[in-house]
Design a protein around this motif. Sequence first.
Motif, PDB file in Angstrom:
ATOM      1  N   CYS A   1       1.866  -2.214 -28.078  1.00 14.60           N
ATOM      2  CA  CYS A   1       1.540  -2.716 -26.949  1.00 14.60           C
ATOM      3  C   CYS A   1       1.192  -4.549 -27.299  1.00 14.60           C
ATOM      4  O   CYS A   1       0.210  -4.832 -27.938  1.00 14.60           O
ATOM      5  CB  CYS A   1       0.202  -2.330 -26.136  1.00 14.60           C
ATOM      6  SG  CYS A   1      -0.169  -3.167 -24.784  1.00 14.60           S
ATOM      7  N   SER A   2       1.984  -5.026 -26.689  1.00 16.89           N
ATOM      8  CA  SER A   2       2.145  -6.748 -27.166  1.00 16.89           C
ATOM      9  C   SER A   2       2.630  -7.773 -26.047  1.00 16.89           C
ATOM     10  O   SER A   2       3.379  -7.394 -25.276  1.00 16.89           O
ATOM     11  CB  SER A   2       3.154  -6.774 -28.412  1.00 16.89           C
ATOM     12  OG  SER A   2       3.001  -8.222 -28.661  1.00 16.89           O
ATOM     13  N   ASN A   3       1.802  -8.737 -26.169  1.00 16.98           N
ATOM     14  CA  ASN A   3       2.248  -9.763 -25.169  1.00 16.98           C
ATOM     15  C   ASN A   3       3.213 -10.666 -26.116  1.00 16.98           C
ATOM     16  O   ASN A   3       2.928 -11.341 -27.239  1.00 16.98           O
ATOM     17  CB  ASN A   3       1.116 -10.971 -24.851  1.00 16.98           C
ATOM     18  CG  ASN A   3       0.053 -10.209 -23.940  1.00 16.98           C
ATOM     19  OD1 ASN A   3       0.347  -9.100 -23.519  1.00 16.98           O
ATOM     20  ND2 ASN A   3      -0.965 -10.759 -24.004  1.00 16.98           N
ATOM     21  N   LEU A   4       4.781 -10.999 -25.474  1.00 17.32           N
ATOM     22  CA  LEU A   4       5.453 -11.741 -26.545  1.00 17.32           C
ATOM     23  C   LEU A   4       6.674 -11.851 -25.689  1.00 17.32           C
ATOM     24  O   LEU A   4       6.929 -11.404 -24.470  1.00 17.32           O
ATOM     25  CB  LEU A   4       5.852 -10.944 -27.689  1.00 17.32           C
ATOM     26  CG  LEU A   4       6.314  -9.410 -27.518  1.00 17.32           C
ATOM     27  CD1 LEU A   4       7.252  -9.119 -26.816  1.00 17.32           C
ATOM     28  CD2 LEU A   4       6.588  -9.017 -29.001  1.00 17.32           C
ATOM     29  N   ALA A   5       7.463 -13.059 -25.877  1.00 18.23           N
ATOM     30  CA  ALA A   5       8.609 -13.208 -25.370  1.00 18.23           C
ATOM     31  C   ALA A   5       9.695 -12.347 -25.816  1.00 18.23           C
ATOM     32  O   ALA A   5       9.532 -12.062 -26.888  1.00 18.23           O
ATOM     33  CB  ALA A   5       9.028 -14.846 -25.784  1.00 18.23           C
ATOM     34  N   LYS A   6      10.618 -12.129 -24.980  1.00 16.08           N
ATOM     35  CA  LYS A   6      11.509 -11.187 -25.197  1.00 16.08           C
ATOM     36  C   LYS A   6      12.424 -11.256 -26.784  1.00 16.08           C
ATOM     37  O   LYS A   6      12.470 -10.111 -27.335  1.00 16.08           O
ATOM     38  CB  LYS A   6      12.890 -11.244 -24.223  1.00 16.08           C
ATOM     39  CG  LYS A   6      13.735  -9.897 -24.583  1.00 16.08           C
ATOM     40  CD  LYS A   6      14.976 -10.175 -23.470  1.00 16.08           C
ATOM     41  CE  LYS A   6      15.689  -8.959 -23.749  1.00 16.08           C
ATOM     42  NZ  LYS A   6      16.914  -8.844 -22.850  1.00 16.08           N
ATOM     43  N   PRO A   7      12.793 -12.330 -27.227  1.00 13.28           N
ATOM     44  CA  PRO A   7      13.297 -12.346 -28.474  1.00 13.28           C
ATOM     45  C   PRO A   7      12.523 -12.061 -29.484  1.00 13.28           C
ATOM     46  O   PRO A   7      13.085 -11.211 -30.701  1.00 13.28           O
ATOM     47  CB  PRO A   7      13.634 -13.937 -28.853  1.00 13.28           C
ATOM     48  CG  PRO A   7      13.699 -14.603 -27.447  1.00 13.28           C
ATOM     49  CD  PRO A   7      12.804 -13.641 -26.623  1.00 13.28           C
ATOM     50  N   TYR A   8      11.108 -11.828 -29.458  1.00  6.16           N
ATOM     51  CA  TYR A   8      10.243 -11.313 -30.687  1.00  6.16           C
ATOM     52  C   TYR A   8      10.091  -9.890 -30.733  1.00  6.16           C
ATOM     53  O   TYR A   8       9.446  -9.557 -31.646  1.00  6.16           O
ATOM     54  CB  TYR A   8       8.837 -12.097 -30.632  1.00  6.16           C
ATOM     55  CG  TYR A   8       9.217 -13.630 -30.613  1.00  6.16           C
ATOM     56  CD1 TYR A   8       8.862 -13.954 -31.837  1.00  6.16           C
ATOM     57  CD2 TYR A   8       9.262 -14.321 -29.614  1.00  6.16           C
ATOM     58  CE1 TYR A   8       9.005 -15.502 -32.114  1.00  6.16           C
ATOM     59  CE2 TYR A   8       9.480 -15.867 -29.739  1.00  6.16           C
ATOM     60  CZ  TYR A   8       9.233 -16.437 -31.035  1.00  6.16           C
ATOM     61  OH  TYR A   8       9.573 -17.936 -31.230  1.00  6.16           O
TER      62      TYR A   8
ATOM     63  N   GLN B   1       6.086  -7.301 -16.940  1.00  6.71           N
ATOM     64  CA  GLN B   1       5.762  -8.149 -15.896  1.00  6.71           C
ATOM     65  C   GLN B   1       4.168  -8.195 -15.801  1.00  6.71           C
ATOM     66  O   GLN B   1       3.606  -8.747 -14.727  1.00  6.71           O
ATOM     67  CB  GLN B   1       6.355  -8.283 -14.525  1.00  6.71           C
ATOM     68  CG  GLN B   1       7.792  -8.589 -14.502  1.00  6.71           C
ATOM     69  CD  GLN B   1       8.538  -7.436 -15.120  1.00  6.71           C
ATOM     70  OE1 GLN B   1       8.732  -6.265 -14.715  1.00  6.71           O
ATOM     71  NE2 GLN B   1       9.492  -7.740 -16.065  1.00  6.71           N
ATOM     72  N   ALA B   2       3.811  -7.992 -17.136  1.00  7.34           N
ATOM     73  CA  ALA B   2       2.104  -8.064 -17.117  1.00  7.34           C
ATOM     74  C   ALA B   2       1.630  -8.352 -18.599  1.00  7.34           C
ATOM     75  O   ALA B   2       2.514  -8.119 -19.476  1.00  7.34           O
ATOM     76  CB  ALA B   2       1.456  -6.564 -16.640  1.00  7.34           C
ATOM     77  N   ILE B   3       0.600  -9.175 -18.894  1.00  3.21           N
ATOM     78  CA  ILE B   3       0.001  -9.218 -20.070  1.00  3.21           C
ATOM     79  C   ILE B   3      -1.492  -8.695 -20.299  1.00  3.21           C
ATOM     80  O   ILE B   3      -2.141  -8.654 -19.185  1.00  3.21           O
ATOM     81  CB  ILE B   3       0.147 -10.793 -20.319  1.00  3.21           C
ATOM     82  CG1 ILE B   3      -0.892 -11.575 -19.353  1.00  3.21           C
ATOM     83  CG2 ILE B   3       1.552 -11.327 -20.296  1.00  3.21           C
ATOM     84  CD1 ILE B   3      -0.966 -13.131 -19.731  1.00  3.21           C
ATOM     85  N   LYS B   4      -1.726  -8.386 -21.609  1.00  6.26           N
ATOM     86  CA  LYS B   4      -3.140  -8.181 -21.915  1.00  6.26           C
ATOM     87  C   LYS B   4      -3.839  -9.311 -21.534  1.00  6.26           C
ATOM     88  O   LYS B   4      -3.188 -10.502 -21.856  1.00  6.26           O
ATOM     89  CB  LYS B   4      -3.328  -7.552 -23.239  1.00  6.26           C
ATOM     90  CG  LYS B   4      -2.464  -6.508 -23.638  1.00  6.26           C
ATOM     91  CD  LYS B   4      -2.550  -6.197 -25.170  1.00  6.26           C
ATOM     92  CE  LYS B   4      -1.913  -7.121 -26.074  1.00  6.26           C
ATOM     93  NZ  LYS B   4      -1.876  -6.764 -27.609  1.00  6.26           N
ATOM     94  N   PRO B   5      -4.974  -9.348 -20.911  1.00  5.76           N
ATOM     95  CA  PRO B   5      -5.905  -8.156 -20.745  1.00  5.76           C
ATOM     96  C   PRO B   5      -5.670  -7.604 -19.286  1.00  5.76           C
ATOM     97  O   PRO B   5      -6.570  -7.005 -18.591  1.00  5.76           O
ATOM     98  CB  PRO B   5      -7.160  -8.415 -20.985  1.00  5.76           C
ATOM     99  CG  PRO B   5      -7.296  -9.941 -20.648  1.00  5.76           C
ATOM    100  CD  PRO B   5      -5.865 -10.352 -20.986  1.00  5.76           C
ATOM    101  N   ASP B   6      -4.443  -7.756 -18.555  1.00  3.51           N
ATOM    102  CA  ASP B   6      -4.277  -7.251 -17.289  1.00  3.51           C
ATOM    103  C   ASP B   6      -4.626  -5.735 -17.317  1.00  3.51           C
ATOM    104  O   ASP B   6      -3.681  -5.059 -18.034  1.00  3.51           O
ATOM    105  CB  ASP B   6      -3.026  -7.473 -16.789  1.00  3.51           C
ATOM    106  CG  ASP B   6      -2.569  -8.762 -16.274  1.00  3.51           C
ATOM    107  OD1 ASP B   6      -3.519  -9.637 -16.313  1.00  3.51           O
ATOM    108  OD2 ASP B   6      -1.581  -9.171 -16.001  1.00  3.51           O
ATOM    109  N   ARG B   7      -5.268  -5.063 -16.601  1.00  7.00           N
ATOM    110  CA  ARG B   7      -5.818  -3.740 -16.487  1.00  7.00           C
ATOM    111  C   ARG B   7      -4.580  -2.541 -16.254  1.00  7.00           C
ATOM    112  O   ARG B   7      -4.367  -1.766 -17.148  1.00  7.00           O
ATOM    113  CB  ARG B   7      -6.649  -3.378 -15.252  1.00  7.00           C
ATOM    114  CG  ARG B   7      -7.100  -2.156 -15.145  1.00  7.00           C
ATOM    115  CD  ARG B   7      -7.826  -1.885 -13.908  1.00  7.00           C
ATOM    116  NE  ARG B   7      -8.576  -0.411 -14.003  1.00  7.00           N
ATOM    117  CZ  ARG B   7      -9.984  -0.246 -14.520  1.00  7.00           C
ATOM    118  NH1 ARG B   7     -10.446  -1.397 -14.989  1.00  7.00           N
ATOM    119  NH2 ARG B   7     -10.359   0.846 -14.559  1.00  7.00           N
TER     120      ARG B   7
END
Length: 198
Positions: A100-107, A129-135
């Motif tokens: 579960c990760s916040n990242l840009a697509k190439p990564y 279309q969501a990032i941590k810490p979005d529930r």
Amino acid sequence: MLDVYGTIAAINNKRSPFARLLQIGASQGRTRTKEDSRALMTNPWDLHEAAQFFGIELTGAELDELEQDLETELDSITLYADVVPTIRALQRRGIKVALCSNLAKPYAAPITRLLPMPLDAYAWSFEHQAIKPDRNFYERVCEKLMCSPNQVLMIGDTPIADVSGPREVGMQSLLLDRKALTDSKDKIHSLTGLLDAL
């Protein structure tokens, strides 16, 4: 559930091409906002598409340089030594494993390429279309795992995104601090400590 960068993987030659793209935009008079990073991580863009969205004009040479920096970064990504043995041990115990990760697509692609085994779920911010810490991000991953939040343990290196955020939706969590010398009730210093904590 595992975070990715800083938790299971490291970028050993950081060039920050997306940040440099925004710097070029600033030099053209574009004002950076707090939403820039969120936009980059919640849309499946490459560098050219990101530049178009932000209205940043790039010369061919600038785009080539940014793309080369990105390629250099991606080629430098490695997994920490404790990652594969820990995941294999968890799978032998019958425990589901997700990223579960916040990242840009190439990564994302280098991670799935480096891991020698399939996992039970992959949750990338640019897909959801969501990032941590979005529930709802955590809740979607729990749904992918077919588990209730109280059955899921989040491990990561960021206190808000990987510890307090998951707890607010009823998940369990542990902070991974690779610089620490010992483990404690709420913190481990290597993924190997996760096996002892379960």
